[in-house]
Design a protein around this motif. Structure first.
Motif, PDB file in Angstrom:
ATOM      1  N   ILE A 109      50.237  62.054  30.101  1.00  0.00           N
ATOM      2  CA  ILE A 109      48.743  62.252  30.315  1.00  0.00           C
ATOM      3  C   ILE A 109      48.209  61.048  30.459  1.00  0.00           C
ATOM      4  CG2 ILE A 109      46.723  62.990  29.062  1.00  0.00           C
ATOM      5  CD1 ILE A 109      48.652  64.403  27.064  1.00  0.00           C
ATOM      6  N   GLU A 137      37.255  67.478  33.341  1.00  0.00           N
ATOM      7  CA  GLU A 137      38.562  66.688  33.289  1.00  0.00           C
ATOM      8  C   GLU A 137      38.505  65.907  31.810  1.00  0.00           C
ATOM      9  OE1 GLU A 137      39.059  65.537  37.805  1.00  0.00           O
ATOM     10  OE2 GLU A 137      37.697  64.310  36.970  1.00  0.00           O
ATOM     11  N   MET A 162      41.459  66.432  29.277  1.00  0.00           N
ATOM     12  CA  MET A 162      42.445  65.248  28.991  1.00  0.00           C
ATOM     13  C   MET A 162      42.581  65.151  27.517  1.00  0.00           C
ATOM     14  SD  MET A 162      41.897  61.195  29.818  1.00  0.00           S
ATOM     15  CE  MET A 162      40.898  60.894  28.534  1.00  0.00           C
ATOM     16  N   CYS A 163      41.246  65.143  26.772  1.00  0.00           N
ATOM     17  CA  CYS A 163      41.486  65.128  25.283  1.00  0.00           C
ATOM     18  C   CYS A 163      42.218  66.263  24.695  1.00  0.00           C
ATOM     19  CB  CYS A 163      39.950  65.055  24.748  1.00  0.00           C
ATOM     20  SG  CYS A 163      39.068  63.676  25.130  1.00  0.00           S
ATOM     21  N   LYS A 220      44.653  64.328  14.455  1.00  0.00           N
ATOM     22  CA  LYS A 220      44.473  65.504  14.746  1.00  0.00           C
ATOM     23  C   LYS A 220      43.491  66.222  14.052  1.00  0.00           C
ATOM     24  CE  LYS A 220      48.973  66.059  17.307  1.00  0.00           C
ATOM     25  NZ  LYS A 220      50.030  66.877  17.443  1.00  0.00           N
ATOM     26  N   ARG A 252      33.439  66.309  23.539  1.00  0.00           N
ATOM     27  CA  ARG A 252      34.828  65.655  23.293  1.00  0.00           C
ATOM     28  C   ARG A 252      35.360  65.694  21.960  1.00  0.00           C
ATOM     29  NH1 ARG A 252      36.562  60.907  21.472  1.00  0.00           N
ATOM     30  NH2 ARG A 252      34.610  60.368  21.086  1.00  0.00           N
ATOM     31  N   ASN A 274      54.720  63.403  26.078  1.00  0.00           N
ATOM     32  CA  ASN A 274      53.709  64.111  26.601  1.00  0.00           C
ATOM     33  C   ASN A 274      52.430  63.223  26.676  1.00  0.00           C
ATOM     34  OD1 ASN A 274      52.567  66.670  27.653  1.00  0.00           O
ATOM     35  ND2 ASN A 274      51.601  66.730  25.848  1.00  0.00           N
ATOM     36  N   ASN A 275      52.147  62.583  25.764  1.00  0.00           N
ATOM     37  CA  ASN A 275      51.141  61.427  25.529  1.00  0.00           C
ATOM     38  C   ASN A 275      51.268  60.418  26.666  1.00  0.00           C
ATOM     39  OD1 ASN A 275      49.905  62.610  23.357  1.00  0.00           O
ATOM     40  ND2 ASN A 275      50.492  61.260  22.019  1.00  0.00           N
ATOM     41  N   GLU A 313      44.585  67.922  25.989  1.00  0.00           N
ATOM     42  CA  GLU A 313      46.153  67.659  26.228  1.00  0.00           C
ATOM     43  C   GLU A 313      46.574  66.739  25.230  1.00  0.00           C
ATOM     44  OE1 GLU A 313      46.024  68.657  30.923  1.00  0.00           O
ATOM     45  OE2 GLU A 313      45.947  66.604  30.358  1.00  0.00           O
ATOM     46  N   TYR A 314      45.791  65.548  24.791  1.00  0.00           N
ATOM     47  CA  TYR A 314      46.403  64.530  23.844  1.00  0.00           C
ATOM     48  C   TYR A 314      46.479  65.024  22.707  1.00  0.00           C
ATOM     49  CZ  TYR A 314      45.922  60.242  26.525  1.00  0.00           C
ATOM     50  OH  TYR A 314      46.119  59.158  27.511  1.00  0.00           O
ATOM     51  N   TYR A 315      45.370  66.318  22.527  1.00  0.00           N
ATOM     52  CA  TYR A 315      45.856  66.771  20.983  1.00  0.00           C
ATOM     53  C   TYR A 315      46.784  67.741  20.969  1.00  0.00           C
ATOM     54  CZ  TYR A 315      41.385  64.288  19.275  1.00  0.00           C
ATOM     55  OH  TYR A 315      40.505  63.610  18.850  1.00  0.00           O
ATOM     56  N   ARG A 349      44.916  59.097  38.387  1.00  0.00           N
ATOM     57  CA  ARG A 349      43.625  59.622  39.087  1.00  0.00           C
ATOM     58  C   ARG A 349      42.463  58.684  38.995  1.00  0.00           C
ATOM     59  NH1 ARG A 349      42.038  64.312  35.263  1.00  0.00           N
ATOM     60  NH2 ARG A 349      41.949  62.739  33.584  1.00  0.00           N
ATOM     61  N   LEU A 379      42.135  59.249  19.375  1.00  0.00           N
ATOM     62  CA  LEU A 379      43.007  60.403  19.846  1.00  0.00           C
ATOM     63  C   LEU A 379      44.325  60.187  19.217  1.00  0.00           C
ATOM     64  CD1 LEU A 379      41.926  60.504  23.577  1.00  0.00           C
ATOM     65  CD2 LEU A 379      41.006  61.898  21.753  1.00  0.00           C
ATOM     66  N   PRO A 380      44.859  61.234  19.237  1.00  0.00           N
ATOM     67  CA  PRO A 380      46.422  60.996  18.477  1.00  0.00           C
ATOM     68  C   PRO A 380      47.385  60.490  19.661  1.00  0.00           C
ATOM     69  CG  PRO A 380      45.883  63.511  19.027  1.00  0.00           C
ATOM     70  CD  PRO A 380      44.807  62.868  19.453  1.00  0.00           C
ATOM     71  N   ILE A 381      47.359  59.260  19.844  1.00  0.00           N
ATOM     72  CA  ILE A 381      48.222  58.579  20.646  1.00  0.00           C
ATOM     73  C   ILE A 381      48.490  57.094  20.059  1.00  0.00           C
ATOM     74  CG2 ILE A 381      46.131  57.874  22.023  1.00  0.00           C
ATOM     75  CD1 ILE A 381      48.317  57.581  24.371  1.00  0.00           C
TER      76      ILE A 381
END
Lengths: 253, 387
Positions: free
Chosen positions: B8, A102, A106-107, A83, A154, B4-5, A109-111, B15, B218-220
């Motif tokens: 998404i 978008e 999306m990025c 993060k 991004r 949540n991850n 939301e992941y954060y 999509r 990403l944080p996943i």
């Protein structure tokens, strides 16, 4: 602060049906990057730069050693470290079938950025990178410049403390490269820590505070560009590199 | 795991899929092939049997009597009289008749003229049946003239057809079973086509295009990423199969009112519910299998080729019907094959709850193994980044 402690990565490569060889992509690499510092990771192709940066970004695990970010290790707090990090490579590929808007959403939301905050943030980024005219266009229809801006945007959506840029100007023309260089300079001014890998020695000389030179997976020297030049009694980093390796690199072997 | 991850990732995958024309065709276009097939088989069967209301215009160079008229009606031959052979030939070439019959009174010979088209073949068969029957009728008349009861001549014994397994025997029941086997196989195949296509773009194409590395920054966690991709695959598979299932059932209901071969087809509310359950169960397993099979592929082509195994596996029940393979309870343990057979059972009256239970248990175990395998596979950096 970002600390790389004796990081080693060993790979196994299949050379025939029944035979495989083990080799070190990186061996015992240690260095640190302080707040607001631009640290250049320099070395020829195959020196182990990308693997090292992938381990720092937490998308690969070291065989031994560890990466500590503000006192946290990837071993147990990888998600929290991610993060605080943005990772951008020269060949970063974005999803073709979505729009920059978008992608940012999306990025974000992941954060874990909240909906309202994210909307505000995206508006800010779109303004800053002048993306308004193409924010709803599919990414595969963007020009190289627009694609470049989208790639960088991004990385800033979560306002990270650390930027890991892996050969970000590789294959770019002068104008697109300038966008990246300006971005690095601005991030540095905002006290961000940047790890900048490149094989363009002159580029590193211009923007890096500290240089970590690697060859064949090992650190061959660490210091400011000036210190390295003085130590190797050369006038530029290119000559310093060749002086240190005795004219032989992985790439030439 | 961060829900949540996962959500998404599911949203991202869906999509992407709904923007891909190829997948859209797999989901919405492919099931229409099933409907087309059901009607085509019904039409073909009834054309062959001649009881579907279709009549065949046939030319004759002689006038027929009342008995012959009745026989021609019985065999769906539409009688048209032409005086000259040349007129018959001309009418046939113009497409006015499907064939013609020339009677040579001197040699007492009937010649049937037709071609190798479907209607031509039917005309030759039906005219042949009419002439056989008429020949027998004339023979009977001669026997009656000599005061002999034809029944005493012909009815020396009786023949009875008995079913060993208690099922009703008819020529069309095998065909209906075959149509059902193909239709339900296509429903399961709709899942594999959609799931393989989605798994290909979710894993191999992401690797090929380099977006997998981007998303991993990403944080996943990889577990969340795979869980998201898996669930999206299950959703796509379920949509594809449920559209196929609905279309199949609607087609059978419509076809039932149009073609007599489907008159035995019955549909109940419970059969629909269980059908939906089976489709979703199949999507859970096939969705995971598709990802597992394509996981190590580095390119779109490689992944598509790897995914073909699932498509071939889906086709096995068709061959089993051809070979008249009798299934036992243990058969329902075999994943993928059991879904098609269970769907068929629902509409052939051989559905048993124990078989559904075995299928559910088999699916739960298989899904568990597949998920474990997936999570283990995606721990490997070789799978994520290649050699």
């Amino acid at each position: 602060m970002l600390e790389v402690k004796k990081v080693t990565k060993e790979f196994e490569k299949k050379i025939s049906k029944n035979k495989s060889i083990k080799f070190f992509a990186d061996k015992d690499i240690s260095f640190e990057a302080k707040e607001g510092e631009v640290v250049g990771i320099l070395g020829p192709n195959g020196a182990g730069k990308t693997t090292l940066l992938r381990m720092i970004a937490g998308i690969m695990s070291p065989t031994s050693g560890e990466v500590i970010v503000d006192g946290r290790s990837h071993k147990d707090e990888s998600i929290s470290i991610k993060k605080d990090i943005a990772f951008l490579t020269g060949n970063t590929k974005l999803y073709k079938d979505i729009s920059p808007y978008e992608l940012l959403k999306m990025c974000g939301e992941y954060y874990g950025i909240s909906k309202d905050e994210l909307e505000e943030k995206i508006d800010e980024i779109i303004k800053k990178f002048d993306m308004d005219s193409f924010k709803h266009q599919r990414i595969d229809t963007l020009s190289t410049g627009q694609y470049q801006r989208t790639s960088i945007s991004r990385c800033v959506v979560h306002d990270p403390k650390y930027y890991i840029l892996d050969e970000p100007t590789s294959g770019l023309d002068v104008i697109s490269s300038k966008v990246i260089i300006d971005f690095v300079k601005e991030a540095k001014a905002n006290k961000k820590t940047i790890l900048y890998s490149t094989h363009y020695m002159e580029e590193a000389e211009n923007i890096c505070d500290k240089i970590v030179m690697v060859n064949k997976g090992k650190v061959i020297i660490i210091g400011t560009p000036e210190e390295i030049r003085n130590k190797t009694k050369t006038t530029n980093l290119r000559d310093s590199f060749f002086a240190l390796i005795g004219g032989v690199s992985n790439e030439q072997e | 795991m961060n829900k949540n991850n996962i959500l998404i990732t599911v949203k991202k995958e869906l999509r992407s899929m709904f923007r891909d024309k190829k997948t859209l065709f797999m989901i919405f276009g492919f099931p229409f092939i099933i409907a087309f097939f059901i009607f085509l088989m019904g039409f073909m069967e009834e054309s062959m049997m001649g009881d579907g209301g279709t009549t065949y215009k046939t030319g004759f160079n002689y006038e027929v009597n009342e008995v012959e008229k009745t026989l021609l009606d019985q065999y769906a031959i539409d009688y048209v009289y032409y005086e000259e052979e040349s007129d018959l030939k001309e009418a046939f070439e113009a497409g006015d008749i499907s064939g013609y019959v020339i009677y040579d009174e001197e040699n007492k010979n009937y010649s049937i003229y037709t071609d190798s088209s479907m209607s031509g073949m039917n005309v030759s068969s039906y005219v042949g049946y009419y002439l056989d029957d008429y020949n027998q009728y004339l023979g009977n008349l001669k026997l009656v003239d000599q005061n002999i009861n034809p029944e005493e001549i012909y009815n020396n014994f009786t023949i009875e057809l008995k079913s060993i397994d208690g099922e009703e025997l008819s020529t069309s029941s095998f065909l209906v079973e075959l149509v059902m086997s193909l239709s339900f196989t296509y429903i399961i195949m709709a899942i594999t086509l959609a799931a393989v296509n989605m798994a290909t773009s979710a894993i191999a194409v992401e690797k090929e295009h380099g977006t997998l590395e981007t998303i991993l920054t990403l944080p996943i966690t990889t577990n969340e990423l795979i869980a998201g991709k898996y669930l999206a695959n299950v959703i796509i598979g379920s949509i594809a199969s449920l559209i196929g299932f609905a279309l199949t059932i609607v087609s059978f209901i419509i076809a039932k009112s149009m073609f007599t071969i489907y008159e035995e087809f019955s549909i109940g509310f419970l059969a629909i519910i269980w059908g939906v359950v089976i489709c979703i169960l199949a999507s859970f397993l096939i969705g995971g299998l598709a990802i597992a099979i394509t996981a190590k592929s580095k390119s779109y082509k490689e992944a598509q080729a790897a995914g073909q195994v699932l498509n071939y596996l889906c086709m096995v029940p068709i061959f089993m019907t051809y070979l008249d393979f009798k299934v036992t309870t243990t058969y329902y343990l075999v994943p993928i094959l059991n879904y098609t057979t269970l769907l068929m059972d629902l509409y052939t009256g051989s559905f048993e709850y124990i078989n559904l239970l075995i299928t559910v248990l088999s699916t739960i175990v298989c899904v568990g193994v597949v998920l474990w395998l997936l999570l283990k596979t995606f721990k490997s950096e070789k799978v994520l980044f290649g050699e």
